[in-house]
Motif scaffolding. Sequence first.
Motif, PDB file in Angstrom:
ATOM      1  N   PRO A  31       0.831  -1.191   0.000  1.00  0.00           N
ATOM      2  CA  PRO A  31       0.000   0.000   0.000  1.00  0.00           C
ATOM      3  C   PRO A  31       0.870   1.248   0.000  1.00  0.00           C
ATOM      4  CG  PRO A  31       0.077  -0.964   2.180  1.00  0.00           C
ATOM      5  CD  PRO A  31       0.765  -1.922   1.266  1.00  0.00           C
ATOM      6  N   ALA A  32       0.395   2.284  -0.685  1.00  0.00           N
ATOM      7  CA  ALA A  32       1.177   3.516  -0.748  1.00  0.00           C
ATOM      8  C   ALA A  32       0.272   4.677  -1.071  1.00  0.00           C
ATOM      9  CB  ALA A  32       2.266   3.406  -1.822  1.00  0.00           C
ATOM     10  N   ALA A  33       0.631   5.842  -0.551  1.00  0.00           N
ATOM     11  CA  ALA A  33      -0.098   7.058  -0.873  1.00  0.00           C
ATOM     12  C   ALA A  33       0.357   7.562  -2.228  1.00  0.00           C
ATOM     13  CB  ALA A  33       0.164   8.123   0.194  1.00  0.00           C
ATOM     14  N   VAL A  34      -0.563   8.074  -3.024  1.00  0.00           N
ATOM     15  CA  VAL A  34      -0.261   8.554  -4.372  1.00  0.00           C
ATOM     16  C   VAL A  34      -0.593  10.025  -4.462  1.00  0.00           C
ATOM     17  CG1 VAL A  34      -0.824   8.315  -6.805  1.00  0.00           C
ATOM     18  CG2 VAL A  34      -0.728   6.299  -5.344  1.00  0.00           C
ATOM     19  N   ALA A  35       0.315  10.811  -5.016  1.00  0.00           N
ATOM     20  CA  ALA A  35       0.078  12.237  -5.191  1.00  0.00           C
ATOM     21  C   ALA A  35      -0.842  12.457  -6.377  1.00  0.00           C
ATOM     22  CB  ALA A  35       1.399  12.970  -5.416  1.00  0.00           C
ATOM     23  N   PRO A  36      -2.056  12.962  -6.173  1.00  0.00           N
ATOM     24  CA  PRO A  36      -2.987  13.129  -7.293  1.00  0.00           C
ATOM     25  C   PRO A  36      -2.530  14.171  -8.297  1.00  0.00           C
ATOM     26  CG  PRO A  36      -3.867  14.140  -5.300  1.00  0.00           C
ATOM     27  CD  PRO A  36      -2.647  13.369  -4.891  1.00  0.00           C
ATOM     28  N   GLU A  37      -1.542  15.024  -7.929  1.00  0.00           N
ATOM     29  CA  GLU A  37      -1.066  16.030  -8.865  1.00  0.00           C
ATOM     30  C   GLU A  37      -0.327  15.394 -10.042  1.00  0.00           C
ATOM     31  OE1 GLU A  37      -0.460  15.995  -5.681  1.00  0.00           O
ATOM     32  OE2 GLU A  37      -1.290  17.815  -4.791  1.00  0.00           O
ATOM     33  N   GLN A  38       0.135  14.175  -9.897  1.00  0.00           N
ATOM     34  CA  GLN A  38       0.874  13.521 -10.962  1.00  0.00           C
ATOM     35  C   GLN A  38      -0.107  12.961 -11.981  1.00  0.00           C
ATOM     36  OE1 GLN A  38       3.194  10.994  -8.263  1.00  0.00           O
ATOM     37  NE2 GLN A  38       5.016  11.920  -9.125  1.00  0.00           N
ATOM     38  N   ASN A  39      -0.757  13.889 -12.708  1.00  0.00           N
ATOM     39  CA  ASN A  39      -1.857  13.495 -13.571  1.00  0.00           C
ATOM     40  C   ASN A  39      -1.422  13.245 -15.009  1.00  0.00           C
ATOM     41  OD1 ASN A  39      -1.294  16.109 -14.180  1.00  0.00           O
ATOM     42  ND2 ASN A  39      -3.378  16.891 -13.985  1.00  0.00           N
ATOM     43  N   ASP A  40      -0.116  13.103 -15.246  1.00  0.00           N
ATOM     44  CA  ASP A  40       0.351  12.751 -16.583  1.00  0.00           C
ATOM     45  C   ASP A  40       0.778  11.296 -16.639  1.00  0.00           C
ATOM     46  OD1 ASP A  40       3.724  14.180 -16.370  1.00  0.00           O
ATOM     47  OD2 ASP A  40       2.546  13.002 -14.956  1.00  0.00           O
ATOM     48  N   THR A 187       4.366  29.283 -17.132  1.00  0.00           N
ATOM     49  CA  THR A 187       4.938  28.314 -18.061  1.00  0.00           C
ATOM     50  C   THR A 187       4.871  26.922 -17.462  1.00  0.00           C
ATOM     51  OG1 THR A 187       6.482  29.987 -18.897  1.00  0.00           O
ATOM     52  CG2 THR A 187       6.995  27.675 -19.379  1.00  0.00           C
ATOM     53  N   VAL A 188       4.448  25.954 -18.265  1.00  0.00           N
ATOM     54  CA  VAL A 188       4.424  24.565 -17.825  1.00  0.00           C
ATOM     55  C   VAL A 188       5.861  24.070 -17.704  1.00  0.00           C
ATOM     56  CG1 VAL A 188       3.740  22.208 -18.420  1.00  0.00           C
ATOM     57  CG2 VAL A 188       2.193  24.117 -18.890  1.00  0.00           C
ATOM     58  N   THR A 189       6.212  23.514 -16.556  1.00  0.00           N
ATOM     59  CA  THR A 189       7.556  23.012 -16.324  1.00  0.00           C
ATOM     60  C   THR A 189       7.497  21.519 -16.009  1.00  0.00           C
ATOM     61  OG1 THR A 189       7.431  23.608 -13.979  1.00  0.00           O
ATOM     62  CG2 THR A 189       8.396  25.225 -15.473  1.00  0.00           C
ATOM     63  N   GLY A 190       8.634  20.862 -16.092  1.00  0.00           N
ATOM     64  CA  GLY A 190       8.704  19.435 -15.816  1.00  0.00           C
ATOM     65  C   GLY A 190       9.237  18.692 -17.018  1.00  0.00           C
ATOM     66  N   SER A 191       9.447  17.396 -16.853  1.00  0.00           N
ATOM     67  CA  SER A 191      10.065  16.588 -17.899  1.00  0.00           C
ATOM     68  C   SER A 191       9.067  15.960 -18.861  1.00  0.00           C
ATOM     69  CB  SER A 191      10.905  15.465 -17.251  1.00  0.00           C
ATOM     70  OG  SER A 191      10.091  14.652 -16.425  1.00  0.00           O
ATOM     71  N   SER A 192       7.780  16.103 -18.589  1.00  0.00           N
ATOM     72  CA  SER A 192       6.772  15.502 -19.466  1.00  0.00           C
ATOM     73  C   SER A 192       5.554  16.407 -19.558  1.00  0.00           C
ATOM     74  CB  SER A 192       6.364  14.114 -18.952  1.00  0.00           C
ATOM     75  OG  SER A 192       5.858  14.200 -17.637  1.00  0.00           O
ATOM     76  N   GLU A 193       4.510  15.947 -20.255  1.00  0.00           N
ATOM     77  CA  GLU A 193       3.337  16.770 -20.478  1.00  0.00           C
ATOM     78  C   GLU A 193       2.490  16.916 -19.206  1.00  0.00           C
ATOM     79  OE1 GLU A 193       4.053  14.064 -22.168  1.00  0.00           O
ATOM     80  OE2 GLU A 193       4.405  14.583 -24.276  1.00  0.00           O
ATOM     81  N   LEU A 194       1.694  17.979 -19.194  1.00  0.00           N
ATOM     82  CA  LEU A 194       0.762  18.229 -18.095  1.00  0.00           C
ATOM     83  C   LEU A 194      -0.650  18.200 -18.656  1.00  0.00           C
ATOM     84  CD1 LEU A 194       0.290  19.102 -15.119  1.00  0.00           C
ATOM     85  CD2 LEU A 194       0.506  21.475 -15.895  1.00  0.00           C
ATOM     86  N   ASN A 195      -1.524  17.477 -17.994  1.00  0.00           N
ATOM     87  CA  ASN A 195      -2.902  17.367 -18.463  1.00  0.00           C
ATOM     88  C   ASN A 195      -3.723  18.588 -18.061  1.00  0.00           C
ATOM     89  OD1 ASN A 195      -2.500  14.857 -19.605  1.00  0.00           O
ATOM     90  ND2 ASN A 195      -3.158  13.740 -17.796  1.00  0.00           N
TER      91      ASN A 195
END
Length: 245
Positions: A31-40, A187-195
């Motif tokens: 079991p683990a908590a998941v950050a819902p912000e990681q929506n990509d 500006t959208v930042t990060g290594s991948s797309e943002l939904n």
Amino acid sequence: MSTGMRPIRAKVLAALTLVGSFWLFQFMAAPAAVAPEQNDYGMEVIRLTNVERAKADLPPLAFNIELLAVAQLRAEESARKFSHTRPNGQPWNTAFTEFNIVGHRGENLAYGQRTPQRVVAAWMASTGHRANIMNPRYDLLAVGVHYKGSTIYWAQAFLGDSTLTATVFEEDEPQAYAPAAGAVYATVTGSSELNLRAQGNARARILAVMPSGTVVEVLESAEGWARVRLQNGTEGWCSERYLTM
């Protein structure tokens, strides 16, 4: 073809069960908590799926936003009833029919994996799920991701022999805005797309995918989410975590 993966909190048991025309795969998951912000996560699953197909010299699967409606529906339904029989008693492929999508269809289900890497690895370790991923008849793929508490439910919707084509996003390159008076931009930042979602939560329908570097107008923010407007006028919500003012 449909295959479903079901993890259980067992210390030593892993079982593979054939039920009807699909597979139910049970394995250990902590079991683990998941950050819902990681929506990509869904787009990352598609990328990792294509990495596996490339190893077998198979062409990559393209994303289609209409197919995403099916995948997201099935992810949400699997949280209510983890089965290739839907909560309404109908078989899994009727979800495609509801959205008028025809062709050679397939489905993989799973829950409990904490990352795209783990769920793709689990599917690849299962004969039935791997067969869907490596099927040369498919050319389109969408991935539904649904959160229920700290548990993630995953659904891959495959399609081939269809009139649908890959969804091409207009904002593949960072957009340069002419700032309007009083407007706030980020500006959208990060290594991948943002939904970009219809509402300010990770379960809401995806409206568009914004590549890193995309500039958006920020209209409002609330509880870690920002309502933004794209250059083409589309408005929706995204995580503030991945925006730089």
